[in-house]
Design a protein around this motif. Sequence first.
Motif, short mmCIF file in Angstrom:
data_model
loop_
_atom_site.label_atom_id
_atom_site.label_comp_id
_atom_site.label_asym_id
_atom_site.label_seq_id
_atom_site.Cartn_x
_atom_site.Cartn_y
_atom_site.Cartn_z
N HIS A 1 -24.80 39.71 20.55
CA HIS A 1 -23.45 40.12 20.18
C HIS A 1 -22.81 39.18 19.16
O HIS A 1 -21.58 39.13 19.05
N ASP A 2 -23.63 38.44 18.42
CA ASP A 2 -23.10 37.54 17.37
C ASP A 2 -22.15 38.26 16.42
O ASP A 2 -21.06 37.77 16.12
N ALA A 3 -22.59 39.42 15.93
CA ALA A 3 -21.79 40.13 14.92
C ALA A 3 -20.47 40.60 15.53
O ALA A 3 -19.42 40.51 14.89
N LEU A 4 -20.52 41.06 16.78
CA LEU A 4 -19.29 41.52 17.43
C LEU A 4 -18.34 40.35 17.68
O LEU A 4 -17.12 40.49 17.55
N LEU A 5 -18.92 39.19 18.03
CA LEU A 5 -18.08 38.00 18.22
C LEU A 5 -17.28 37.74 16.94
O LEU A 5 -16.06 37.52 16.97
N ARG A 6 -17.96 37.78 15.79
CA ARG A 6 -17.28 37.51 14.51
C ARG A 6 -16.26 38.61 14.21
O ARG A 6 -15.15 38.36 13.76
N GLU A 7 -16.65 39.85 14.48
CA GLU A 7 -15.76 40.99 14.19
C GLU A 7 -14.47 40.88 15.02
O GLU A 7 -13.38 41.16 14.53
N CYS A 8 -14.61 40.46 16.27
CA CYS A 8 -13.43 40.29 17.12
C CYS A 8 -12.49 39.25 16.49
O CYS A 8 -11.28 39.44 16.46
N GLY A 9 -13.07 38.16 15.98
CA GLY A 9 -12.25 37.13 15.34
C GLY A 9 -11.47 37.70 14.18
O GLY A 9 -10.27 37.42 14.00
N GLU A 10 -12.13 38.54 13.38
CA GLU A 10 -11.45 39.13 12.22
C GLU A 10 -10.33 40.07 12.65
O GLU A 10 -9.33 40.21 11.96
N ARG A 11 -10.50 40.70 13.82
CA ARG A 11 -9.47 41.65 14.28
C ARG A 11 -8.42 40.97 15.17
O ARG A 11 -7.54 41.64 15.71
N GLY A 12 -8.55 39.68 15.40
CA GLY A 12 -7.57 38.97 16.24
C GLY A 12 -7.75 39.27 17.72
O GLY A 12 -6.83 39.11 18.53
N ILE A 13 -8.96 39.72 18.10
CA ILE A 13 -9.27 40.03 19.50
C ILE A 13 -10.01 38.84 20.10
O ILE A 13 -10.93 38.31 19.48
N ALA A 14 -9.65 38.45 21.32
CA ALA A 14 -10.37 37.36 21.99
C ALA A 14 -11.78 37.84 22.32
O ALA A 14 -11.98 38.98 22.75
N PHE A 15 -12.76 36.95 22.15
CA PHE A 15 -14.12 37.25 22.60
C PHE A 15 -14.37 36.34 23.80
O PHE A 15 -14.24 35.11 23.70
N VAL A 16 -14.68 36.95 24.95
CA VAL A 16 -14.82 36.20 26.21
C VAL A 16 -16.26 36.34 26.69
O VAL A 16 -16.63 37.33 27.32
N PRO A 17 -17.12 35.37 26.37
CA PRO A 17 -18.52 35.49 26.77
C PRO A 17 -18.74 35.19 28.24
O PRO A 17 -18.06 34.34 28.82
N PHE A 18 -19.68 35.92 28.84
CA PHE A 18 -20.15 35.51 30.17
C PHE A 18 -21.62 35.10 30.04
O PHE A 18 -22.28 35.42 29.05
N PHE A 19 -22.13 34.35 31.01
CA PHE A 19 -23.48 33.75 30.98
C PHE A 19 -23.57 32.61 29.97
O PHE A 19 -24.66 32.30 29.48
N THR A 20 -22.45 31.97 29.64
CA THR A 20 -22.44 30.84 28.70
C THR A 20 -23.38 29.73 29.16
O THR A 20 -24.10 29.14 28.36
N ILE A 21 -23.34 29.44 30.45
CA ILE A 21 -24.19 28.39 31.01
C ILE A 21 -25.54 28.97 31.42
O ILE A 21 -26.59 28.43 31.09
N ALA A 22 -25.51 30.08 32.11
CA ALA A 22 -26.75 30.66 32.66
C ALA A 22 -27.67 31.20 31.58
O ALA A 22 -28.89 31.15 31.71
N GLY A 23 -27.10 31.74 30.50
CA GLY A 23 -27.91 32.31 29.42
C GLY A 23 -28.78 33.44 29.92
O GLY A 23 -28.47 34.11 30.91
#
Length: 300
Positions: free
Chosen positions: A202-224
């Motif tokens: 979801h790299d591209a969506l993460l960036r797209e959210c930034g451009e739209r001013g939407i928070a991107f809230v990842p899960f599995f940050t530690i667990a991967g």
Amino acid sequence: MTAERIDASAAGEWRLGDRVVRRMGFGSMRLTVRADRERAVEVLRRAVELGVDHIDTAAFYFSPGGILDGQPGTVRYATDLIREALGPYRREVLIATKVGPDPHPDGGWGEAVTAAQLRRQVEENLSRLGVEALDLVNLRIVRPIGPEETAERFGALAEMRAEGLIRHLGLSNVGVEHVDAAQRVAPVVCVQNAHAVDLRRHDALLRECGERGIAFVPFFTIAGPAREAGAGLGTDGAEWRIAAARGVTGHQVRLAWTLQQGEHVLVIPGTGDVAHLEENVAAGALRLTEDELAEVDQRR
Ligand SMILES: NC(=O)c1ccc[n+]([C@@H]2O[C@H](COP(=O)([O-])OP(=O)(O)OC[C@H]3O[C@@H](n4cnc5c(N)ncnc54)[C@H](OP(=O)(O)O)[C@@H]3O)[C@@H](O)[C@H]2O)c1
């Protein structure tokens, strides 16, 4: 690096609708499977004490099959623990929940798809959390759907928002086409998807959210990817080499790297352990250099 003197404010803030939250949040899913009740309550209270003001949950976060710490017991709900630990709630703590997944008694998963089913799930969250309105509700997609179905389900939640039952809306487990469809219906304040140094679809969506001013809230940050594979946490890779050199842990490097993907990225690491919580909160003060970021990036 622990949270003795570092609180959640070190990670900075982000605006979710009319609320400002710290970018270091907390995920409550794991409180139902590992920790005993007292410890779970202690973790939640310590999180708030450390300045965490964004707590993620769901009414469908409960101990599967009534198994707690490997022993049969009564079913425990994360939402009930949150109410016990934090109610009556302080205004500054935002509790984000989600609707969509519908667990069956046999252990399988269904999905709330109609307006009536989604309303029942919203009502369950209201009553379990003991609130009159939910701060933030994510529509969590389970099975692949198109824009029309997304708009219908999101529209059902938007109606409940108009009634005052929900304050803000987000999406979870989605692609950009779902965000497009939902944004045509009502404001989307966040997108919650799996993402980590080694989980990058979801790299591209993460960036797209930034451009739209939407928070991107990842899960599995530690667990991967280990979480998806049901495996344990790894202690190899660039993050652990950097951690050894910096005197921190690889989990902290994973959190810091994620926070440095954009000001709009809010982390919600989950733990049932106070020491892990303190370590995670302290990671909000860790800043990786460009070289370190690039080294971790090679994990993709
Ligand atoms: N929208 C969705 O579909 C969705 C799906 C999954 C999760 N979520 C949300 O995202 C949150 C985070 O997901 P998650 O809990 O599965 O994954 P995570 O936060 O990436 O990792 C949690 C795992 O890491 C361990 N851990 C945490 N901090 C640690 C530390 N400092 N040192 C060592 N181990 C540590 C935890 O075990 P210990 O308890 O032993 O610390 C647990 O096994 C959940 O709580 C939930 O709120 C959302």
